[in-house]
Design an enzyme around this catalytic site. Structure first.
Site, PDB file in Angstrom:
ATOM      1  N   TYR A 272     -33.965   2.152  16.884  1.00  0.00           N
ATOM      2  CA  TYR A 272     -33.199   3.113  17.675  1.00  0.00           C
ATOM      3  C   TYR A 272     -33.748   4.510  17.431  1.00  0.00           C
ATOM      4  CZ  TYR A 272     -29.129   5.502  19.650  1.00  0.00           C
ATOM      5  OH  TYR A 272     -28.315   6.295  20.408  1.00  0.00           O
TER       6      TYR A 272
ATOM      7  N   TYR B 239     -24.700   8.539  14.173  1.00  0.00           N
ATOM      8  CA  TYR B 239     -25.425   7.348  13.694  1.00  0.00           C
ATOM      9  C   TYR B 239     -25.726   7.585  12.220  1.00  0.00           C
ATOM     10  CZ  TYR B 239     -28.549   3.289  14.295  1.00  0.00           C
ATOM     11  OH  TYR B 239     -29.150   2.050  14.233  1.00  0.00           O
TER      12      TYR B 239
END
Ligand code: NAD
Length: 286
Positions: free
Chosen positions: A172, A182
């Site tokens: 990602y 995140y």
């Protein structure tokens, strides 16, 4: 001759692992999966009860078959690594041979070899915490489950991957750009995974003629992503700002994975391939 794939990280029909399995099956591969031990019972019983039948339909109308489901916990390399509380945990005690080394041995016993290895799993217990508030244990757990798990899988499977084979993981863009939310060391884990992809491509390429790549995927409403808590916002952000203004489907990532695993990609290794509607190329949202 048909190829055989082992896909680690399939526990329902919503994630990238499932979509990759489908695209590989549609291309004629035999599918084996590794399912996280605590999720195994519900996955297998849902499968048996036909809960996934609709999403098992392949382009030719047939249903994807999974030849075998292996219980797997990719944070443990061999039985010696498993602590007492996990060994005696009743969700684990019902299964056996689920450490990485044992799964590779079981696959070898059952099938001899594979051609395609896919790592589609990640876990970060503190993912909702900013990096600045992440504990040492949380950080190391994220790296263990999301980065070292790939090294371990490849290490144990490499002896049974046929030369010319292909290995793949999912990453990602939070590894290289700031994606607030995140957290928990997951951004660090993806950075490690991408760096390891290059080094492992060299080592597995030279020694075993195996290619190693990673797909940097855009946002998908998977079970894991929903647990992070900001997935709807990331999907909206991508639709608003990416060069291609459509929602990304898991199938698009599955198809890219099938390409990378195929001879069409025979000179691609050590690469981070973006499958994200082009969002990574933007410098500013417009
Ligand atoms: P998912 O929930 O379908 O897949 C994650 C899987 O990991 C689950 O099946 C879970 O059971 C398994 N797992 C967790 N810990 C494990 C362990 N110790 N051993 C074995 N299995 C374990 O979610 P997903 O989003 O499809 O995730 C697949 C991959 O895609 C992950 O690497 C994730 O980081 C990556 N990815 C996801 C997105 C997204 O937006 N969903 C974006 C980019 C990359």
């Amino acid at each position: 001759k048909g190829k055989r794939a082992f896909i680690a990280g399939v526990a329902d029909d919503n994630g990238y692992g499932w979509a990759i399995a489908k695209s590989l099956a549609a291309a004629g591969a035999e599918i084996l999966v590794g399912t996280w031990v605590p999720a195994l019972n519900i996955f297998e019983s849902s499968f048996r009860r036909g809960k996934f039948d609709e999403s098992r339909v392949l382009p030719d109308g047939s249903l994807m078959e999974i030849t075998k489901v292996y219980p797997l916990d990719a944070v443990f390399d061999s039985p010696d690594d498993v602590p007492e509380d996990i060994k005696t945990n009743k969700r684990y005690a019902g299964s056996s041979n689920w450490t990485v080394k044992e799964v590779a041995e079981s696959v070898k016993q059952d099938f001899g070899s594979i051609d395609i290895l896919v790592h589609s799993l990640a876990n970060g217990p503190e993912v909702t915490r900013p990096l600045l508030e992440t504990s040492r244990n949380g950080y190391l757990a994220a790296l263990s489950a999301s980065s070292y798990s790939y090294i371990s899988l490849l290490k144990h499977f490499v002896p049974i991957i046929n030369p010319g084979g292909s290995s793949l993981s999912l990453t990602y863009i939070a590894s290289e750009r700031i994606i607030p939310g995140y957290g928990g060391g997951m951004s660090s884990a993806k950075a490690a995974l991408e760096s390891d992809t290059r080094v492992l491509a060299f080592e597995a390429g030279r020694k075993h003629k195996i290619r190693v790549n990673t797909i940097s995927a855009g946002p998908l409403r998977s079970r894991a992503a929903k647990a992070i808590g900001f997935i709807d916002m990331m999907i909206d952000y991508s639709s608003a700002n990416a060069p291609l203004q459509k929602e990304l489907s898991a199938e698009e990532v599955g198809n890219a994975a099938a390409f990378l695993a195929s001879p069409l990609a025979s000179a691609i290794t050590g690469a981070v391939i973006y499958v994200d509607n082009g969002l990574n190329a933007m410098g500013v949202g417009v």
